[in-house]
Design a protein around this motif. Structure first.
Motif, PDB file in Angstrom:
ATOM      1  N   LYS A   5       0.844  -1.194   0.000  1.00  0.00           N
ATOM      2  CA  LYS A   5       0.000   0.000   0.000  1.00  0.00           C
ATOM      3  C   LYS A   5       0.881   1.245   0.000  1.00  0.00           C
ATOM      4  O   LYS A   5       1.879   1.322   0.693  1.00  0.00           O
ATOM      5  N   GLU A 120      -7.534   1.055   2.896  1.00  0.00           N
ATOM      6  CA  GLU A 120      -6.633   0.596   1.832  1.00  0.00           C
ATOM      7  C   GLU A 120      -5.747   1.723   1.304  1.00  0.00           C
ATOM      8  O   GLU A 120      -5.044   1.541   0.313  1.00  0.00           O
ATOM      9  N   LYS A 121      -5.810   2.899   1.956  1.00  0.00           N
ATOM     10  CA  LYS A 121      -5.031   4.087   1.575  1.00  0.00           C
ATOM     11  C   LYS A 121      -5.320   4.531   0.140  1.00  0.00           C
ATOM     12  O   LYS A 121      -4.441   4.994  -0.573  1.00  0.00           O
ATOM     13  N   ARG A 122      -6.565   4.390  -0.277  1.00  0.00           N
ATOM     14  CA  ARG A 122      -6.955   4.771  -1.631  1.00  0.00           C
ATOM     15  C   ARG A 122      -7.566   6.170  -1.638  1.00  0.00           C
ATOM     16  O   ARG A 122      -8.241   6.572  -0.715  1.00  0.00           O
TER      17      ARG A 122
END
Length: 138
Positions: A5, A120-122
């Motif tokens: 990630k 998810e660090k999106r």
């Protein structure tokens, strides 16, 4: 938390590199109309503005649909892939990713800051284009 990630800090570092690269590209692309027409384009010309937007769009979309990496992404060892699997983005995904990234940046970066709360660090443009950034391990 997966090692693959990509942190917001790494994303911003790649953006700084890409901003420098895209600025240089735009600077040189701006000379093309001068070479063709033989005169400087009038300030505020909407066709020239569209041309510059197309140059920037082409830079990002060609990079994302071929290697999955811009110059900044290569330097910071990250790559964009389609959401499911290790495949390249389509032109539509790449275009949508760029458009939503611009919108997220225009809203005081809110589209990017979203990565701080997403598990998810999106970012918004990751989600909107069904893509994700992954770390590239040497």
């Amino acid at each position: 938390m997966s090692d693959d990630k990509v942190s917001l800090r790494r994303r911003f570092a790649a953006i700084v590199y890409d901003t420098i690269g895209a600025t240089a590209l735009v600077y040189f692309a701006a000379f093309v109309p001068v070479l063709i027409v033989g005169d400087v384009v009038a300030p505020g010309n909407p066709l020239f503005g569209l041309y510059i937007i197309l140059v920037v769009w082409a830079y990002f979309c060609v990079c994302w649909t071929t290697s999955g990496q811009t110059i900044g992404m290569q330097a910071w060892k990250i790559r964009v892939t389609a959401e499911h699997g290790e495949r390249r983005l389509t032109w539509l995904q790449a275009s949508y990713r760029l458009l939503t990234a611009w919108c997220g940046a225009a809203l005081l970066g809110l589209g990017f800051w979203f990565a701080l709360i997403d598990k998810e660090k999106r970012t918004w443009h990751d989600k909107a284009s069904k893509s994700l950034l992954i770390r590239v391990h040497p």
